[in-house]
Scaffold this motif. Structure first.
Motif, PDB file in Angstrom:
ATOM      1  N   SER A 105       0.837  -1.206   0.000  1.00 49.41           N
ATOM      2  CA  SER A 105       0.000   0.000   0.000  1.00 49.41           C
ATOM      3  C   SER A 105       0.871   1.254   0.000  1.00 49.41           C
ATOM      4  N   PRO A 106       1.705   1.453  -1.035  1.00 51.92           N
ATOM      5  CA  PRO A 106       2.618   2.607  -1.023  1.00 51.92           C
ATOM      6  C   PRO A 106       1.891   3.946  -0.975  1.00 51.92           C
ATOM      7  N   THR A 107       0.744   4.035  -1.646  1.00 50.98           N
ATOM      8  CA  THR A 107      -0.014   5.290  -1.614  1.00 50.98           C
ATOM      9  C   THR A 107      -0.536   5.572  -0.220  1.00 50.98           C
ATOM     10  N   LEU A 108      -1.028   4.537   0.451  1.00 52.58           N
ATOM     11  CA  LEU A 108      -1.532   4.700   1.817  1.00 52.58           C
ATOM     12  C   LEU A 108      -0.410   5.069   2.774  1.00 52.58           C
ATOM     13  N   VAL A 109       0.774   4.474   2.590  1.00 50.82           N
ATOM     14  CA  VAL A 109       1.927   4.822   3.420  1.00 50.82           C
ATOM     15  C   VAL A 109       2.242   6.307   3.271  1.00 50.82           C
ATOM     16  N   ARG A 110       2.259   6.787   2.039  1.00 46.98           N
ATOM     17  CA  ARG A 110       2.523   8.203   1.791  1.00 46.98           C
ATOM     18  C   ARG A 110       1.473   9.085   2.469  1.00 46.98           C
ATOM     19  N   ALA A 126      10.890  10.270  11.978  1.00 51.98           N
ATOM     20  CA  ALA A 126      10.010   9.224  12.491  1.00 51.98           C
ATOM     21  C   ALA A 126      10.301   7.891  11.819  1.00 51.98           C
ATOM     22  N   ALA A 127       9.709   6.847  12.382  1.00 54.00           N
ATOM     23  CA  ALA A 127       9.879   5.513  11.806  1.00 54.00           C
ATOM     24  C   ALA A 127       8.585   4.730  11.924  1.00 54.00           C
ATOM     25  N   LEU A 128       8.315   3.954  10.887  1.00 48.83           N
ATOM     26  CA  LEU A 128       7.299   2.910  10.937  1.00 48.83           C
ATOM     27  C   LEU A 128       8.036   1.609  11.220  1.00 48.83           C
ATOM     28  N   PHE A 129       7.762   1.007  12.368  1.00 51.51           N
ATOM     29  CA  PHE A 129       8.366  -0.274  12.708  1.00 51.51           C
ATOM     30  C   PHE A 129       7.478  -1.386  12.161  1.00 51.51           C
ATOM     31  N   LEU A 130       8.081  -2.304  11.415  1.00 54.26           N
ATOM     32  CA  LEU A 130       7.336  -3.358  10.731  1.00 54.26           C
ATOM     33  C   LEU A 130       7.814  -4.726  11.193  1.00 54.26           C
ATOM     34  N   ASP A 131       6.908  -5.720  11.124  1.00 50.64           N
ATOM     35  CA  ASP A 131       7.320  -7.088  11.438  1.00 50.64           C
ATOM     36  C   ASP A 131       7.948  -7.732  10.203  1.00 50.64           C
ATOM     37  N   ASN A 132       8.247  -9.009  10.276  1.00 54.71           N
ATOM     38  CA  ASN A 132       8.923  -9.675   9.166  1.00 54.71           C
ATOM     39  C   ASN A 132       8.050  -9.819   7.925  1.00 54.71           C
ATOM     40  N   GLN A 133       6.732  -9.676   8.099  1.00 56.35           N
ATOM     41  CA  GLN A 133       5.817  -9.680   6.952  1.00 56.35           C
ATOM     42  C   GLN A 133       5.515  -8.252   6.481  1.00 56.35           C
ATOM     43  N   HIS A 134       6.247  -7.287   7.048  1.00 54.72           N
ATOM     44  CA  HIS A 134       6.132  -5.873   6.698  1.00 54.72           C
ATOM     45  C   HIS A 134       4.781  -5.284   7.081  1.00 54.72           C
ATOM     46  N   ARG A 135       4.185  -5.832   8.126  1.00 51.42           N
ATOM     47  CA  ARG A 135       2.975  -5.252   8.698  1.00 51.42           C
ATOM     48  C   ARG A 135       3.375  -4.253   9.780  1.00 51.42           C
ATOM     49  N   VAL A 136       2.579  -3.213   9.918  1.00 51.78           N
ATOM     50  CA  VAL A 136       2.930  -2.125  10.841  1.00 51.78           C
ATOM     51  C   VAL A 136       2.785  -2.576  12.291  1.00 51.78           C
ATOM     52  N   ILE A 137       3.853  -2.362  13.058  1.00 47.83           N
ATOM     53  CA  ILE A 137       3.819  -2.590  14.502  1.00 47.83           C
ATOM     54  C   ILE A 137       3.506  -1.288  15.220  1.00 47.83           C
ATOM     55  N   ARG A 138       4.231  -0.233  14.834  1.00 55.06           N
ATOM     56  CA  ARG A 138       4.071   1.040  15.532  1.00 55.06           C
ATOM     57  C   ARG A 138       4.698   2.166  14.719  1.00 55.06           C
TER      58      ARG A 138
END
Length: 224
Positions: A105-110, A126-138
């Motif tokens: 979801s690159p557009t949604l990330v932007r 800032a940072a988006l922390f992601l799990d190994n499946q690249h889902r947002v943690i925080r």
């Protein structure tokens, strides 16, 4: 003539219900938010006056409390209502992003990063922390103020990534000047962070620079 005297198809609320919110002008959307006008002026008239006074919708939405409340037809109750609405919008974007892998979801990330950072009067990293499946943690703001290479500490970024058990990160920072073009310092900081995180097998997937209406990706520039 009040809005209730207008033809049904021209009233903002009825128009929204029939055609959808995207069919309304900025003034019509703002009129729905205001609900009522002032003596001698309908809500739409007042909305147009406010947009002219602030210089557009974005300056109005990002006005500080003092500036916003000083305008005729507004006040603290409207300021509180607006801030709650904006925060709901940011949280809605965040909840949408959490449902799927960030890279799908690159557009949604932007949109999410822009909503979080664009309105800030100071620079923030800032940072988006992601799990190994690249889902947002925080999502976290890691540093604020005048940023340079010395103010972003790789050790602290690594510590936060390990605390979240992150497998990957997406960095972002804003340019309050409105110009999104990354600087050489931005590139050096990203390289340092990527090297430090790489020691722990944590990938940096992208770094976005948020400007006024533009969000630049390091990956799209071939820098990551």
């Amino acid at each position: 003539m009040g809005i209730n005297d207008w033809p049904a198809g021209e009233r903002p609320r009825e128009k929204l219900l029939t055609l959808g919110a995207s069919a309304l002008s900025d003034a019509e959307l703002l009129a729905i938010f205001l609900r009522v006008g002032v003596k001698g002026r309908s809500a739409v008239d007042l909305a147009r006056d406010l947009l002219a006074s602030f210089g557009g919708l974005r300056p109005l939405l990002e006005a500080d409390r003092q500036r916003f409340c000083a305008e005729h037809g507004l006040g603290e109750a409207k300021y509180v209502q607006l801030q709650a609405t904006l925060e709901l919008s940011r949280r809605h974007l965040g909840s949408l992003l959490e449902r799927d892998a960030a890279l799908t979801s690159p557009t949604l990330v932007r949109r999410f990063l822009s909503a979080q950072l664009r309105h800030l009067p100071h620079e923030a990293f800032a940072a988006l922390f992601l799990d190994n499946q690249h889902r947002v943690i925080r999502f976290e703001i890691l540093a604020e103020g005048t940023l340079d290479g010395a103010s972003i500490y790789p050790r602290e970024v690594v510590r936060r990534a390990l605390a979240h058990n992150a497998g990957a990160l997406i960095f972002a920072h804003n340019h309050p000047s409105g110009l999104a073009e990354p600087s050489q310092s931005d590139r050096r900081v990203t390289e340092r962070l990527s090297e430090a995180l790489g020691l722990f097998d944590i990938r940096v997937l992208d770094h976005f620079v948020v400007g006024d209406g533009e969000v630049i990706s390091f990956v799209e520039r071939g820098w990551l």
